[in-house]
Write a protein that holds these residues in place. Structure first.
Motif, PDB file in Angstrom:
ATOM      1  N   GLY A   1      59.193  68.461  19.804  1.00 61.00           N
ATOM      2  CA  GLY A   1      59.794  69.411  19.367  1.00 61.00           C
ATOM      3  C   GLY A   1      61.009  69.489  19.461  1.00 61.00           C
ATOM      4  O   GLY A   1      62.230  69.672  18.615  1.00 61.00           O
ATOM      5  N   ASP A   2      61.644  69.719  20.430  1.00 62.42           N
ATOM      6  CA  ASP A   2      63.359  69.621  21.767  1.00 62.42           C
ATOM      7  C   ASP A   2      63.722  68.833  20.968  1.00 62.42           C
ATOM      8  O   ASP A   2      65.080  68.554  20.485  1.00 62.42           O
ATOM      9  CB  ASP A   2      62.955  69.474  22.778  1.00 62.42           C
ATOM     10  N   ALA A   3      62.702  66.863  20.774  1.00 66.92           N
ATOM     11  CA  ALA A   3      63.539  65.980  19.876  1.00 66.92           C
ATOM     12  C   ALA A   3      64.136  66.202  18.712  1.00 66.92           C
ATOM     13  O   ALA A   3      65.279  65.667  18.929  1.00 66.92           O
ATOM     14  CB  ALA A   3      62.912  64.810  20.217  1.00 66.92           C
ATOM     15  N   ALA A   4      63.352  66.723  17.910  1.00 66.15           N
ATOM     16  CA  ALA A   4      63.686  67.487  16.519  1.00 66.15           C
ATOM     17  C   ALA A   4      64.679  68.323  16.537  1.00 66.15           C
ATOM     18  O   ALA A   4      65.554  67.940  15.420  1.00 66.15           O
ATOM     19  CB  ALA A   4      62.356  67.798  15.722  1.00 66.15           C
ATOM     20  N   LEU A   5      64.844  69.370  17.716  1.00 73.94           N
ATOM     21  CA  LEU A   5      65.903  70.768  17.534  1.00 73.94           C
ATOM     22  C   LEU A   5      67.174  69.625  17.365  1.00 73.94           C
ATOM     23  O   LEU A   5      68.195  70.084  16.973  1.00 73.94           O
ATOM     24  CB  LEU A   5      65.334  71.691  18.424  1.00 73.94           C
TER      25      LEU A   5
ATOM     26  N   ASP B   1      64.570  67.229   7.208  1.00 76.56           N
ATOM     27  CA  ASP B   1      63.252  68.815   7.374  1.00 76.56           C
ATOM     28  C   ASP B   1      63.179  67.621   9.451  1.00 76.56           C
ATOM     29  O   ASP B   1      62.698  67.769   9.713  1.00 76.56           O
ATOM     30  CB  ASP B   1      62.223  68.508   6.476  1.00 76.56           C
ATOM     31  N   TRP B   2      64.007  69.127   9.549  1.00 77.20           N
ATOM     32  CA  TRP B   2      64.056  68.750  11.223  1.00 77.20           C
ATOM     33  C   TRP B   2      62.920  69.794  11.795  1.00 77.20           C
ATOM     34  O   TRP B   2      62.761  70.537  12.922  1.00 77.20           O
ATOM     35  CB  TRP B   2      65.007  68.639  12.203  1.00 77.20           C
ATOM     36  N   ASP B   3      61.889  70.869  10.859  1.00 78.61           N
ATOM     37  CA  ASP B   3      61.527  71.615  11.328  1.00 78.61           C
ATOM     38  C   ASP B   3      60.214  71.092  11.859  1.00 78.61           C
ATOM     39  O   ASP B   3      59.223  71.099  10.273  1.00 78.61           O
ATOM     40  CB  ASP B   3      61.840  72.654  10.405  1.00 78.61           C
ATOM     41  N   LEU B   4      59.232  71.605  12.048  1.00 80.28           N
ATOM     42  CA  LEU B   4      58.270  70.910  12.555  1.00 80.28           C
ATOM     43  C   LEU B   4      57.009  72.108  12.434  1.00 80.28           C
ATOM     44  O   LEU B   4      55.804  71.486  13.345  1.00 80.28           O
ATOM     45  CB  LEU B   4      57.742  70.012  14.291  1.00 80.28           C
ATOM     46  N   ALA B   5      57.385  72.972  12.619  1.00 79.78           N
ATOM     47  CA  ALA B   5      56.211  74.175  11.874  1.00 79.78           C
ATOM     48  C   ALA B   5      54.685  73.400  11.210  1.00 79.78           C
ATOM     49  O   ALA B   5      53.929  73.968  11.857  1.00 79.78           O
ATOM     50  CB  ALA B   5      56.879  75.071  11.637  1.00 79.78           C
TER      51      ALA B   5
ATOM     52  N   ALA C   1      62.971  57.287   7.217  1.00 82.50           N
ATOM     53  CA  ALA C   1      61.941  58.025   6.869  1.00 82.50           C
ATOM     54  C   ALA C   1      61.824  59.084   9.014  1.00 82.50           C
ATOM     55  O   ALA C   1      60.419  59.188   9.016  1.00 82.50           O
ATOM     56  CB  ALA C   1      60.893  57.621   7.021  1.00 82.50           C
ATOM     57  N   ASP C   2      63.024  58.680   9.959  1.00 86.37           N
ATOM     58  CA  ASP C   2      63.304  59.534  10.635  1.00 86.37           C
ATOM     59  C   ASP C   2      62.386  61.243  10.530  1.00 86.37           C
ATOM     60  O   ASP C   2      61.530  61.195  11.982  1.00 86.37           O
ATOM     61  CB  ASP C   2      65.014  59.781  11.128  1.00 86.37           C
ATOM     62  N   ASP C   3      62.732  62.508  10.248  1.00 88.08           N
ATOM     63  CA  ASP C   3      61.913  63.139   9.898  1.00 88.08           C
ATOM     64  C   ASP C   3      60.274  63.022  10.200  1.00 88.08           C
ATOM     65  O   ASP C   3      59.478  63.815  10.692  1.00 88.08           O
ATOM     66  CB  ASP C   3      62.491  64.234   9.418  1.00 88.08           C
ATOM     67  N   ARG C   4      60.078  62.665   9.335  1.00 83.92           N
ATOM     68  CA  ARG C   4      58.622  62.005   8.455  1.00 83.92           C
ATOM     69  C   ARG C   4      57.777  62.034  10.087  1.00 83.92           C
ATOM     70  O   ARG C   4      57.262  61.670  10.131  1.00 83.92           O
ATOM     71  CB  ARG C   4      58.348  60.989   7.390  1.00 83.92           C
ATOM     72  N   ILE C   5      58.383  60.448  10.812  1.00 79.45           N
ATOM     73  CA  ILE C   5      57.922  60.180  11.561  1.00 79.45           C
ATOM     74  C   ILE C   5      58.086  60.857  12.524  1.00 79.45           C
ATOM     75  O   ILE C   5      56.785  61.277  14.057  1.00 79.45           O
ATOM     76  CB  ILE C   5      58.303  58.872  11.985  1.00 79.45           C
TER      77      ILE C   5
ATOM     78  N   HIS D   1      58.148  64.154  12.651  1.00 84.63           N
ATOM     79  CA  HIS D   1      56.062  65.061  12.435  1.00 84.63           C
ATOM     80  C   HIS D   1      55.383  64.536  12.885  1.00 84.63           C
ATOM     81  O   HIS D   1      54.176  65.070  12.969  1.00 84.63           O
ATOM     82  CB  HIS D   1      56.423  65.406  10.948  1.00 84.63           C
ATOM     83  N   VAL D   2      55.017  62.783  12.307  1.00 82.97           N
ATOM     84  CA  VAL D   2      53.814  62.576  12.649  1.00 82.97           C
ATOM     85  C   VAL D   2      53.503  62.401  14.348  1.00 82.97           C
ATOM     86  O   VAL D   2      52.428  62.884  14.557  1.00 82.97           O
ATOM     87  CB  VAL D   2      53.227  60.806  12.222  1.00 82.97           C
ATOM     88  N   ALA D   3      54.720  62.146  15.293  1.00 84.26           N
ATOM     89  CA  ALA D   3      54.790  62.327  16.768  1.00 84.26           C
ATOM     90  C   ALA D   3      54.442  63.748  16.779  1.00 84.26           C
ATOM     91  O   ALA D   3      53.379  63.516  17.725  1.00 84.26           O
ATOM     92  CB  ALA D   3      55.863  62.050  16.854  1.00 84.26           C
ATOM     93  N   ALA D   4      54.756  64.501  16.270  1.00 89.15           N
ATOM     94  CA  ALA D   4      54.390  66.139  16.938  1.00 89.15           C
ATOM     95  C   ALA D   4      52.707  65.947  16.511  1.00 89.15           C
ATOM     96  O   ALA D   4      52.081  67.038  17.405  1.00 89.15           O
ATOM     97  CB  ALA D   4      55.435  66.815  16.533  1.00 89.15           C
ATOM     98  N   TRP D   5      52.557  65.877  15.244  1.00 87.39           N
ATOM     99  CA  TRP D   5      50.966  65.806  15.169  1.00 87.39           C
ATOM    100  C   TRP D   5      50.198  65.028  16.643  1.00 87.39           C
ATOM    101  O   TRP D   5      49.184  65.427  17.001  1.00 87.39           O
ATOM    102  CB  TRP D   5      50.163  64.766  13.819  1.00 87.39           C
ATOM    103  N   TYR D   6      50.175  64.384  16.726  1.00 84.67           N
ATOM    104  CA  TYR D   6      49.556  63.004  17.096  1.00 84.67           C
ATOM    105  C   TYR D   6      50.028  63.859  19.188  1.00 84.67           C
ATOM    106  O   TYR D   6      49.326  63.908  20.209  1.00 84.67           O
ATOM    107  CB  TYR D   6      49.765  62.002  17.616  1.00 84.67           C
ATOM    108  N   GLU D   7      51.295  64.345  19.410  1.00 84.91           N
ATOM    109  CA  GLU D   7      50.752  65.105  20.509  1.00 84.91           C
ATOM    110  C   GLU D   7      50.399  66.192  20.878  1.00 84.91           C
ATOM    111  O   GLU D   7      50.270  66.558  21.882  1.00 84.91           O
ATOM    112  CB  GLU D   7      52.459  65.929  20.352  1.00 84.91           C
ATOM    113  N   ALA D   8      49.729  66.907  19.516  1.00 80.52           N
ATOM    114  CA  ALA D   8      49.396  67.989  20.286  1.00 80.52           C
ATOM    115  C   ALA D   8      47.904  67.932  19.632  1.00 80.52           C
ATOM    116  O   ALA D   8      47.161  68.648  20.252  1.00 80.52           O
ATOM    117  CB  ALA D   8      49.252  69.133  18.776  1.00 80.52           C
ATOM    118  N   ALA D   9      47.677  66.824  18.795  1.00 81.17           N
ATOM    119  CA  ALA D   9      46.047  66.360  18.984  1.00 81.17           C
ATOM    120  C   ALA D   9      45.485  65.493  20.895  1.00 81.17           C
ATOM    121  O   ALA D   9      44.178  65.317  20.369  1.00 81.17           O
ATOM    122  CB  ALA D   9      46.074  66.444  17.919  1.00 81.17           C
TER     123      ALA D   9
END
Length: 470
Positions: free
Chosen positions: A223-227, A249-253, A443-447, A449-457
């Protein structure tokens, strides 16, 4: 949430700091003081900073505090402590690039990255160290000495963004900028348990661009990297290689539906060292998590060769030799002996062979894009090995051998594709292990988003205990 001792404020994320400033629950001055205290406590051992002036930090934090109080804050990162690597220009601050050479360059103007940070009100805590010419994957420098891991000072922090890696893990503020031509953001990322991004070519503008080089965020969370990308990924005419990327889209919500993803799993780079069993197990467990969530996960084999990696390494040797040979004998003696030995082999290659070695870049780029084009994400280790001793310049401590640790990372520098890292486990003795997630150019923003999914899971055993580093 923020009612805690000032000494613990260094563990707050950039987003948390911005929200606390906006709510007037916390001042940038308080955050700066907490980071200064943290640096003064850890820096004698870690050795992560080249330039650090506490009074300048306090002055910048005070100016940010006034903006927040007056309702003129420049955005959510106004007043957030951050660092930049020493090879990112800051007007008036010398740029020795890790070497003890006399009369280092003193830039008269900021790099684009520096300007974007200052425009956003970021408080630059200092410049972080690097090894000689950025050509080591460790924190060993002829100028700075040895930079050490925030997890254990006996371990390397990785490199060449060595100081940035140690600073991020230790809590010298939540946001840090590194640079990367073969893995220099991602390798400290994996060995320090961080979330990082080596962005698509030209997405973050550079004032000194060249093939494979990128600057990118290093943080404790995706999240901080995206921000951070919201300010770093802005066009600047000084980077004449930059591409006109569409808005991202850097909003990972909103978390992505990973069940729709086609994912490749690569565990054999085809060049360099083979992954250690513990590294391999952690990466395969991460891939299994995606498969369990419904993603299509397919194994892919190597797409670069040892000949490509050797050719690239030899070209880099020649490039550095061209700089080294111009130095006087007394100045040559100041360069780290490992680097002097490594680049001296570059003298062996004539013009035709140098052109062939340079051609390894094109061959690697073509092979990487062709092999990964049909996938949304490619998962792999970041490095085949975990952190090695801090005093050791390279994982394979022999300057005559090819860089055996960049087989998974360097292809994406040459292809210009984005590659992020997230911690995915630990060795039995506690060394962090990173997962690399790469995608298509742009595809940086999409990557992330996927990284954030894994981080949470990811399982709790793969989550870094940052508070435990206090």
């Amino acid at each position: 949430m923020y009612q805690q001792p000032r000494s613990a404020l260094h563990n707050l994320s950039a987003r948390e700091l911005g929200e606390a400033y906006a709510a007037k629950e916390l001042s940038p001055v308080e955050a700066a003081e907490a980071v200064i205290e943290r640096i003064e406590a850890r820096e004698p051992v870690l050795n992560a900073l080249y330039q650090f002036e506490p009074e300048a930090v306090r002055a910048d934090a005070k100016a940010s505090e006034r903006r927040w109080m007056e309702g003129t804050a420049r955005g959510p990162l106004d007043g957030v402590p951050m660092t930049v690597k020493e090879n990112i220009a800051r007007a008036g601050v010398p740029m020795p690039s890790g070497t003890a050479l006399s009369n280092p360059k003193v830039p008269q103007a900021n790099a684009p990255v520096t300007d974007r940070i200052l425009e956003a009100g970021g408080v630059i805590v200092g410049s972080t160290v690097m090894p000689d010419w950025g050509m080591l994957s460790s924190g060993v420098s002829s100028l700075h000495g040895i930079t050490r891991s925030a997890w254990n000072p006996a371990w390397t922090t990785g490199g060449s963004s060595s100081g940035a890696g140690a600073a991020a893990a230790a809590g010298y503020g939540p946001l840090h900028v590194g640079t990367d031509i073969g893995g220099s953001i991602r390798l400290p990322g994996t060995w320090q348990g961080l979330a990082t991004l080596k962005p698509s070519a030209g997405l973050i503008p550079l004032d000194v661009p060249y093939i494979g080089r990128a600057a990118g965020p290093m943080a404790r969370t995706v999240g901080d990297a995206a921000l951070f990308m919201t300010i770093l990924a802005q066009p600047d005419i000084r980077d004449y290689t930059a591409r006109p990327y569409p808005a991202m889209d850097w909003d990972l919500a909103d978390k992505p539906d990973v069940s729709t993803l086609r994912i490749a799993l690569q565990t054999d780079a085809g060049a360099g060292a083979c992954p250690d069993p513990e590294v391999l197990a952690a990466v395969e467990a991460a891939a299994a998590l995606f498969a369990d969530a419904g993603a299509t996960v397919e194994r892919i084999g190597p797409f670069i060769t040892q000949d490509m990696l050797d050719g690239l390494d030899n070209f880099w040797r020649t490039r550095s030799w061209a700089d080294y040979r111009e130095l006087s004998p007394s100045e040559q003696d100041k360069v780290l002996p490992y680097i002097a030995r490594w680049c001296s082999r570059g003298a062996e290659f004539g013009g035709a062979e140098t052109i062939r070695n340079f051609g390894s870049i094109d061959r690697m780029q073509q092979a990487t894009i062709a092999a990964t084009a049909n996938y949304d994400v490619v998962l792999s280790p970041v490095s085949p090995m975990a952190a090695f001793p801090a005093e050791q310049p390279m994982p394979v401590d022999d300057p005559d051998r090819t860089m055996a640790h960049i087989g998974f990372t360097v292809p994406y520098n040459m292809s210009g594709q984005p590659a992020a890292t997230v911690n995915c486990g630990f060795t039995a003795d506690g060394r962090p292990i990173g997962l690399q997630l790469a995608g298509r150019v742009g595809a940086d923003d999409r990557i992330l988003h996927v990284a954030a999914w894994y981080e949470a899971a990811r399982p709790s055993c793969a989550v870094p205990d940052w508070a435990g580093l206090d």
